[in-house]
Design a protein around this motif. Structure first.
Motif, mmCIF file in Angstrom:
data_model
loop_
_atom_site.group_PDB
_atom_site.id
_atom_site.type_symbol
_atom_site.label_atom_id
_atom_site.label_comp_id
_atom_site.label_asym_id
_atom_site.label_seq_id
_atom_site.Cartn_x
_atom_site.Cartn_y
_atom_site.Cartn_z
ATOM 1 N N SER A 111 -3.213 5.770 2.016
ATOM 2 C CA SER A 111 -4.558 5.229 2.214
ATOM 3 C C SER A 111 -4.493 3.792 2.709
ATOM 4 C CB SER A 111 -5.331 5.305 0.891
ATOM 5 O OG SER A 111 -6.598 4.681 1.008
ATOM 6 N N ILE A 112 -3.645 2.989 2.068
ATOM 7 C CA ILE A 112 -3.499 1.589 2.487
ATOM 8 C C ILE A 112 -2.958 1.508 3.907
ATOM 9 C CG2 ILE A 112 -2.215 -0.548 2.062
ATOM 10 C CD1 ILE A 112 -2.244 0.236 -0.943
ATOM 11 N N TYR A 113 -1.917 2.257 4.176
ATOM 12 C CA TYR A 113 -1.251 2.162 5.484
ATOM 13 C C TYR A 113 -2.216 2.503 6.620
ATOM 14 C CZ TYR A 113 2.062 2.723 9.268
ATOM 15 O OH TYR A 113 2.708 2.593 10.466
ATOM 16 N N HIS A 114 -2.924 3.584 6.475
ATOM 17 C CA HIS A 114 -3.775 4.008 7.591
ATOM 18 C C HIS A 114 -5.021 3.133 7.728
ATOM 19 C CE1 HIS A 114 -1.350 7.313 8.853
ATOM 20 N NE2 HIS A 114 -1.334 7.858 7.652
ATOM 21 N N LYS A 115 -5.439 2.498 6.652
ATOM 22 C CA LYS A 115 -6.551 1.552 6.750
ATOM 23 C C LYS A 115 -6.097 0.224 7.352
ATOM 24 C CE LYS A 115 -9.327 3.181 2.802
ATOM 25 N NZ LYS A 115 -9.760 2.847 1.415
ATOM 26 N N MET A 116 -4.850 -0.162 7.064
ATOM 27 C CA MET A 116 -4.401 -1.509 7.380
ATOM 28 C C MET A 116 -3.355 -1.582 8.484
ATOM 29 S SD MET A 116 -6.170 -3.315 5.289
ATOM 30 C CE MET A 116 -6.986 -3.323 3.682
ATOM 31 N N ASN A 146 11.098 -1.732 -8.227
ATOM 32 C CA ASN A 146 12.263 -1.701 -7.349
ATOM 33 C C ASN A 146 12.491 -3.142 -6.912
ATOM 34 O OD1 ASN A 146 13.425 1.121 -6.230
ATOM 35 N ND2 ASN A 146 11.275 1.385 -6.799
ATOM 36 N N TRP A 147 13.407 -3.806 -7.592
ATOM 37 C CA TRP A 147 13.610 -5.231 -7.364
ATOM 38 C C TRP A 147 14.782 -5.414 -6.414
ATOM 39 C CZ3 TRP A 147 13.214 -3.433 -12.584
ATOM 40 C CH2 TRP A 147 12.039 -3.769 -13.237
ATOM 41 N N GLN A 148 14.515 -5.541 -5.126
ATOM 42 C CA GLN A 148 15.585 -5.677 -4.140
ATOM 43 C C GLN A 148 15.595 -7.081 -3.548
ATOM 44 O OE1 GLN A 148 14.803 -2.282 -1.519
ATOM 45 N NE2 GLN A 148 16.111 -0.992 -2.784
ATOM 46 N N THR A 149 16.598 -7.369 -2.728
ATOM 47 C CA THR A 149 16.720 -8.705 -2.150
ATOM 48 C C THR A 149 15.537 -9.049 -1.250
ATOM 49 O OG1 THR A 149 18.213 -7.636 -0.566
ATOM 50 C CG2 THR A 149 19.219 -9.016 -2.259
ATOM 51 N N LEU A 150 14.938 -8.044 -0.628
ATOM 52 C CA LEU A 150 13.699 -8.190 0.138
ATOM 53 C C LEU A 150 12.705 -7.175 -0.388
ATOM 54 C CD1 LEU A 150 13.316 -10.094 2.744
ATOM 55 C CD2 LEU A 150 15.698 -9.632 2.166
ATOM 56 N N ARG A 151 11.425 -7.524 -0.331
ATOM 57 C CA ARG A 151 10.392 -6.550 -0.667
ATOM 58 C C ARG A 151 9.358 -6.533 0.447
ATOM 59 N NH1 ARG A 151 8.229 -7.278 -6.394
ATOM 60 N NH2 ARG A 151 9.938 -5.891 -6.959
ATOM 61 N N PHE A 152 9.090 -5.339 0.954
ATOM 62 C CA PHE A 152 8.064 -5.119 1.968
ATOM 63 C C PHE A 152 6.762 -4.805 1.240
ATOM 64 C CE2 PHE A 152 5.913 -1.853 4.682
ATOM 65 C CZ PHE A 152 5.539 -2.691 5.716
ATOM 66 N N LYS A 153 5.717 -5.646 1.475
ATOM 67 C CA LYS A 153 4.522 -5.588 0.644
ATOM 68 C C LYS A 153 3.282 -5.255 1.479
ATOM 69 C CE LYS A 153 4.439 -8.610 -2.740
ATOM 70 N NZ LYS A 153 4.456 -9.860 -3.567
ATOM 71 N N PRO A 154 2.752 -4.043 1.329
ATOM 72 C CA PRO A 154 1.490 -3.710 2.010
ATOM 73 C C PRO A 154 0.337 -4.542 1.478
ATOM 74 C CG PRO A 154 2.644 -1.730 1.271
ATOM 75 C CD PRO A 154 3.313 -2.900 0.611
ATOM 76 N N PRO A 155 -0.739 -4.658 2.247
ATOM 77 C CA PRO A 155 -1.906 -5.422 1.769
ATOM 78 C C PRO A 155 -2.519 -4.760 0.538
ATOM 79 C CG PRO A 155 -2.041 -5.017 4.143
ATOM 80 C CD PRO A 155 -0.927 -4.174 3.627
#
Length: 655
Positions: free
Chosen positions: A32-37, A421-430
């Motif tokens: 839902s977030i991805y397709h809206k944003m 999921n605590w990784q060195t980078l985190r990809f964060k949707p709106p």
């Protein structure tokens, strides 16, 4: 740390029955977030930092530096102004601050009250805001208390009194031999998280850091302070049965890892494509910055043979069962999982022209059913594998009242798994129903002793992202080599003694991004311009385009003659290409100089300085033990350094 949910947390025996429910609805929420944003655009970069503090309480009479458990009294004061500002967001004062609790009841997290903007002048706001945060935190404390930006409290879990007030280690949540449950954030999420990791794993977490072998350290080292024969909980026997390894410092609770402090930077990208690109390009940088910021050489009152916290935290939240750790054949569990849920990134996620499938060269474990659902809903292969890899994990804390949600407006189930999921980078949707864009969080750096250092490292990462965007830089190396770099980054003296895989040619024949990082700093710089500054680094044809080699940290940061240009020269080339006033450029140069000198060894890392402080202390017996007396003097000295009362040229240079 974000806002915390309220409700009734389920024990693992109940929560595991709803794991598939949370995963399924979490994926629906992501879709839902991805397709809206997915088409959401932002005009400029916004970013912020997170600084974490450990509150130390001095017992002057007994010369003991403890950790204070009064943080929630302090937070009540610190958050009052923030709550007032939220009522009137149009009149938030500048600079503003924001405060959140952390896992430990002795920890504070401070951030700027609003994001920094895209202007280079905004970078000069960072250090004053960090200084303000430290001042505000200090004002909430008693005369014997102080907020220190240290990665780990050196005597956490030692025999005797290290907590103010004192509590015995006999709590049911962590069942630790060394630390009480009272050390944990009292919000229901945290004791439940601690207990559910233990319950899911089938044993306590087992953290073993190699002991630093000094001339009087016993060999083999068998820790005499472990209460080997305690018999309060069934798990007490685990230390004797092999959980505690010889020649290692043994720790048995989540608090030893999640009680560590770090420096995190979050960027808002122009759009989802740019966020994914920045995520990928920063993945190889993560281990380099972990080594360069190394500041955690002491655990449970002993000098360790590592400089960094990362593996301590990875072990402290490792909820994998024996089957998932490949100690038993798969029978009840779905996957063999090769890493803790706190570890380095396992795959690149960009579909841009610089990515090649060969870079994702480790066997990625992912949930095929979830992957197929994502693909059938128009999520590309790269992102579908990333999300379905995160979702091989179970949700560890489920609140009964939040089981049923409207997936079109909520992200709670998605964040339940994403945020653990605590990784060195985190990809964060709106977040739903917000004006926040697509973000990337850079998570590998250790907190530093002073605001100047933390500012320097924060600004370095921000400027590096701008150089990446402006010059279309390519840092891709195989993920397997990033994993090797992560392990090398932990080693004692890694900055000077280890080599790290890094890409030899970071330039591309493709045109730079049409969107520059800052509308106010437009540039006509081309790849030819930057290549001209690279000492012939760019090949004339495609041969060797993807080559990488082992380099020292100094070569990666500062460059080497006839070879890799170096990250700081790249940043300087970016600064040369934009309109920046002299005052700003001079101040930025001071920050970059600190990074450069840490890399070339003319300035020590905090880990090296702390180790030498202990070894040179008159009370040190060269047996690896950091006594109460040594720890007291170390904390007092760090306080003086952080306040500017004491100058340490070998750590900071001449200020």
């Amino acid at each position: 740390m974000g806002l915390l949910s309220l409700g009734t947390p389920l024990k693992w025996s109940e929560a595991k029955e709803f794991a598939d429910h949370v995963r399924s609805h979490g994926i629906d929420q992501f879709l839902s977030i991805y397709h809206k944003m997915k088409d959401k655009q932002k005009d400029c970069l916004l970013w912020g930092d997170e600084v974490e503090y450990i509150v130390v309480s001095y017992d002057e009479q007994n010369k003991n530096a403890k950790i204070s458990l009064r943080v929630f009294e302090m937070l009540a004061i610190l958050q009052k102004d923030e709550q007032d500002w939220l009522k009137d967001p149009e009149h938030v004062p500048a600079p503003a601050t924001s405060w959140r609790p952390e896992y430990g009841r002795f920890m504070l997290e401070g951030t700027p009250g609003s994001p920094y903007g895209s202007s280079l002048r905004d970078l000069l706001l960072v250090e004053p805001n960090m200084k303000l945060r430290r001042e505000l935190a200090l004002k909430t404390m008693r005369p014997n208390e102080v907020p220190l930006t240290i990665v780990s409290y050196p005597r956490l879990g030692c025999q005797g009194e290290f907590l103010d007030p004192h509590h015995e280690p006999n709590g049911d949540a962590c069942r630790s031999l060394f630390v009480p449950d009272e050390i944990i954030n009292p919000h229901a999420r945290f004791p439940t998280l601690t207990a559910n990791i233990r319950r899911r794993r089938g044993s306590k977490v087992a953290i073993n850091m190699p002991i630093f072998k000094d001339r009087n350290t016993p060999s083999p080292f068998i820790d005499p302070t472990i209460p080997w024969d305690r018999d309060i909980f069934p798990e007490d026997k685990e230390a004797k049965e092999g959980a505690a390894k010889p020649d290692h410092i043994y720790m048995d609770a989540m608090a030893f890892g999640m009680g560590c402090c770090c420096l995190q930077i979050t960027f808002q990208a122009c759009n989802v494509t740019e966020a994914r690109r920045l995520y990928d390009q920063l993945v190889p940088v993560g281990p380099i910055m972990l080594a360069l910021t190394g500041a955690a050489p002491i655990y449970r009152g002993y000098l360790s043979d590592v400089d960094c916290r990362w593996n301590v935290i990875a072990s402290s939240v490792d909820d994998r069962t024996p089957e998932e750790r490949a100690l038993k054949p798969l029978e009840h569990d779905r996957f063999v999982i090769n890493k803790s849920r706190y570890d380095s990134v396992d795959s690149y996620i960009s579909t841009g022209p610089l990515f090649k499938p060969k870079y994702n060269d480790i066997d990625l474990v992912y949930d095929k059913k979830i992957y197929d659902k994502l693909r059938s809903n128009d999520i590309d292969d790269q992102l579908a594998k990333h999300v379905s890899h995160l979702f091989i994990r179970d949700p560890l804390v489920i609140f009964k009242e939040l089981l049923d949600q409207d997936d079109s407006v909520s992200s709670d189930h998605f964040e339940n798994i994403q945020s653990t999921n605590w990784q060195t980078l985190r990809f964060k949707p709106p977040p739903p129903n917000s004006n926040i864009g697509w973000r990337v969080e850079f998570r590998s750096m250790e907190i530093q002793i002073t605001d100047f250092e933390n500012t320097a490292f924060a600004i370095f990462i921000v400027l590096l992202t701008r150089a990446i965007i402006s010059f279309n830089l390519n840092f891709y190396i195989p993920i397997s080599k990033v994993d090797e770099n992560m392990q090398n980054a932990h080693k004692r003296g890694a900055v000077l003694n280890e080599k790290f895989y890094f890409r030899k040619n970071v330039f591309t024949k493709q045109k730079p991004s049409s969107r520059q990082p800052s509308p106010s700093t437009s540039t006509s710089t081309s790849n030819a311009d930057i290549n001209g500054a690279s000492n012939g680094n760019t090949p004339d044809d495609d041969e060797d385009q993807d080559a990488y080699e082992l380099m020292t940290i100094n070569e990666i940061i500062n460059g080497k003659s006839g070879g890799f240009i170096g990250l700081i020269p790249l940043i300087n080339s970016y600064l040369n290409s934009v309109n920046v006033d002299i005052e700003t450029r001079c101040q930025l140069s001071k920050y970059l100089d600190l990074i450069s000198r840490r890399a070339d060894g003319s300035l020590m890392t905090a880990a090296t300085w702390m180790r030498q402080f202990v070894q040179n202390h008159p009370a040190y017996k060269h047996d690896s033990v950091v006594s109460q007396e040594i720890n007291y003097d170390l904390m007092k000295t760090i306080e003086k350094i952080s306040s500017g009362e004491l100058e340490i040229p070998e750590l900071l240079g001449k200020q």
